[in-house]
Design a protein around this motif. Structure first.
Motif, PDB file in Angstrom:
ATOM      1  N   VAL A  38     -65.969  69.942  32.950  1.00 50.98           N
ATOM      2  CA  VAL A  38     -67.105  70.731  33.435  1.00 50.98           C
ATOM      3  C   VAL A  38     -66.813  72.211  33.194  1.00 50.98           C
ATOM      4  N   PRO A  39     -67.852  73.046  33.192  1.00 54.67           N
ATOM      5  CA  PRO A  39     -67.620  74.476  33.000  1.00 54.67           C
ATOM      6  C   PRO A  39     -66.598  75.019  34.005  1.00 54.67           C
ATOM      7  N   GLY A  40     -65.697  75.860  33.492  1.00 55.79           N
ATOM      8  CA  GLY A  40     -64.663  76.453  34.317  1.00 55.79           C
ATOM      9  C   GLY A  40     -63.370  75.664  34.355  1.00 55.79           C
ATOM     10  N   GLN A  41     -63.424  74.413  33.934  1.00 51.13           N
ATOM     11  CA  GLN A  41     -62.238  73.556  33.929  1.00 51.13           C
ATOM     12  C   GLN A  41     -61.561  73.630  32.552  1.00 51.13           C
ATOM     13  N   ILE A  42     -60.251  73.623  32.524  1.00 53.26           N
ATOM     14  CA  ILE A  42     -59.508  73.601  31.261  1.00 53.26           C
ATOM     15  C   ILE A  42     -59.276  72.145  30.878  1.00 53.26           C
ATOM     16  N   GLN A  43     -59.650  71.788  29.659  1.00 60.13           N
ATOM     17  CA  GLN A  43     -59.429  70.423  29.191  1.00 60.13           C
ATOM     18  C   GLN A  43     -57.981  70.283  28.741  1.00 60.13           C
ATOM     19  N   ARG A  44     -57.238  69.474  29.458  1.00 59.22           N
ATOM     20  CA  ARG A  44     -55.803  69.330  29.220  1.00 59.22           C
ATOM     21  C   ARG A  44     -55.461  68.097  28.390  1.00 59.22           C
ATOM     22  N   GLU A  45     -56.460  67.247  28.112  1.00 58.04           N
ATOM     23  CA  GLU A  45     -56.244  66.043  27.307  1.00 58.04           C
ATOM     24  C   GLU A  45     -57.206  66.023  26.121  1.00 58.04           C
ATOM     25  N   LEU A  46     -56.711  65.510  25.008  1.00 58.81           N
ATOM     26  CA  LEU A  46     -57.541  65.252  23.840  1.00 58.81           C
ATOM     27  C   LEU A  46     -57.818  63.762  23.849  1.00 58.81           C
ATOM     28  N   VAL A  53     -70.240  56.176  24.635  1.00 56.63           N
ATOM     29  CA  VAL A  53     -70.839  57.370  24.031  1.00 56.63           C
ATOM     30  C   VAL A  53     -70.714  58.513  25.027  1.00 56.63           C
ATOM     31  N   GLN A  54     -70.301  59.672  24.517  1.00 55.17           N
ATOM     32  CA  GLN A  54     -70.151  60.868  25.332  1.00 55.17           C
ATOM     33  C   GLN A  54     -71.003  61.987  24.727  1.00 55.17           C
ATOM     34  N   MET A  55     -71.305  62.988  25.545  1.00 55.77           N
ATOM     35  CA  MET A  55     -72.147  64.091  25.096  1.00 55.77           C
ATOM     36  C   MET A  55     -71.605  65.406  25.636  1.00 55.77           C
ATOM     37  N   ALA A  56     -71.566  66.418  24.779  1.00 53.98           N
ATOM     38  CA  ALA A  56     -71.247  67.782  25.193  1.00 53.98           C
ATOM     39  C   ALA A  56     -72.566  68.549  25.284  1.00 53.98           C
ATOM     40  N   TYR A  57     -72.720  69.335  26.354  1.00 46.86           N
ATOM     41  CA  TYR A  57     -73.954  70.106  26.517  1.00 46.86           C
ATOM     42  C   TYR A  57     -73.697  71.319  27.398  1.00 46.86           C
ATOM     43  N   PHE A  58     -74.621  72.277  27.308  1.00 43.68           N
ATOM     44  CA  PHE A  58     -74.609  73.388  28.253  1.00 43.68           C
ATOM     45  C   PHE A  58     -76.028  73.596  28.751  1.00 43.68           C
ATOM     46  N   GLU A  59     -76.118  74.277  29.883  1.00 45.00           N
ATOM     47  CA  GLU A  59     -77.407  74.531  30.509  1.00 45.00           C
ATOM     48  C   GLU A  59     -77.607  76.020  30.701  1.00 45.00           C
ATOM     49  N   PHE A  84     -57.288  76.138  22.921  1.00 44.63           N
ATOM     50  CA  PHE A  84     -56.781  77.414  23.416  1.00 44.63           C
ATOM     51  C   PHE A  84     -56.398  77.389  24.897  1.00 44.63           C
ATOM     52  N   GLN A  85     -56.597  76.204  25.533  1.00 43.90           N
ATOM     53  CA  GLN A  85     -56.292  76.041  26.946  1.00 43.90           C
ATOM     54  C   GLN A  85     -56.967  77.116  27.793  1.00 43.90           C
ATOM     55  N   VAL A  86     -58.281  77.246  27.576  1.00 42.71           N
ATOM     56  CA  VAL A  86     -59.112  78.186  28.317  1.00 42.71           C
ATOM     57  C   VAL A  86     -60.205  77.399  29.041  1.00 42.71           C
ATOM     58  N   PRO A  87     -60.809  77.991  30.077  1.00 38.59           N
ATOM     59  CA  PRO A  87     -61.879  77.292  30.788  1.00 38.59           C
ATOM     60  C   PRO A  87     -63.047  76.940  29.867  1.00 38.59           C
ATOM     61  N   SER A  88     -63.575  75.754  30.057  1.00 35.23           N
ATOM     62  CA  SER A  88     -64.723  75.287  29.283  1.00 35.23           C
ATOM     63  C   SER A  88     -65.973  76.075  29.643  1.00 35.23           C
ATOM     64  N   LYS A  89     -66.833  76.239  28.664  1.00 34.93           N
ATOM     65  CA  LYS A  89     -68.124  76.885  28.895  1.00 34.93           C
ATOM     66  C   LYS A  89     -69.239  75.857  29.066  1.00 34.93           C
ATOM     67  N   TYR A  90     -68.922  74.586  28.840  1.00 27.13           N
ATOM     68  CA  TYR A  90     -69.962  73.577  28.935  1.00 27.13           C
ATOM     69  C   TYR A  90     -69.407  72.240  29.411  1.00 27.13           C
ATOM     70  N   HIS A  91     -70.308  71.270  29.520  1.00 26.28           N
ATOM     71  CA  HIS A  91     -70.016  69.958  30.093  1.00 26.28           C
ATOM     72  C   HIS A  91     -69.666  68.945  28.996  1.00 26.28           C
TER      73      HIS A  91
END
Length: 188
Positions: A38-46, A53-59, A84-91
């Motif tokens: 979710v936005p603000g969370q750093i994704q630590r796993e690939l 089925v998965q979807m990436a989106y922003f609002e 880059f281990q930075v907070p996500s901007k989207y879901h």
């Protein structure tokens, strides 16, 4: 298509290096509607999609913008958050029940330091993703609504049955009403 065969499309990785990677995999299951990131969370796993089925989106305000869909055999991640281990901007959300293999950022970094073949594989996969993003930008600007729809149907016809059409319309930059007309009227 087997995952090893999929990887070999990008780089002719030796089986020993492939196993070096996959031996580190763990598996996680998600239910339909579960968020992976979710936005603000750093994704630590690939993630490497096994099923679902998965979807990436922003609002923005009351509007949702679909960025991508993932399914087997593709990778699943918020690329810049993971890389880059930075907070996500989207879901990143599961549209169906999903099973995903994954490797942590730290483990992947250790592996690419150990194996030039794995580093090359991930570089080439990143380059392919970048090229795909450029192609999508060109399509959204230069192709008609019908051309975009037909190309999507040729590339990912199974998603028409698995993904709510409003998300596909968003991905293609098409108003949902026009998408419905295309879905019901366009023949190939």
């Amino acid at each position: 298509m087997e995952r090893y065969t999929f990887f070999k499309q990008f780089h002719d990785i030796p089986l020993t290096d492939y196993h070096l990677l996959t031996d580190r995999f763990q598996t996680r299951s998600f239910k339909k509607g579960d968020f992976i990131t979710v936005p603000g969370q750093i994704q630590r796993e690939l993630y490497f999609v096994k099923s679902g089925v998965q979807m990436a989106y922003f609002e923005t305000g009351d509007k949702l913008f679909t960025l991508s869909f993932t399914y087997f055999p593709f990778l699943c991640a918020i690329a810049e958050s993971f890389s880059f281990q930075v907070p996500s901007k989207y879901h990143l959300v599961c549209l169906t029940d999903s099973e995903l293999d994954y490797i942590t950022y730290a483990d992947l970094q250790k592996l690419v330091d150990r194996s030039q073949q794995l580093e090359r594989l991930f570089r080439r996969m990143t380059e392919a993703m970048f090229a795909g993003m450029i192609d999508l930008h060109i399509e959204l600007r230069a192709m008609t609504i019908e051309e975009r729809y037909k190309k999507f149907c040729r590339k990912s016809p199974h998603l028409l049955q698995l993904v709510p059409h409003k998300y596909i319309a968003s991905y293609l930059g098409i108003d949902p009403t026009n998408f419905s007309k295309l879905f019901n009227n366009v023949t190939f």
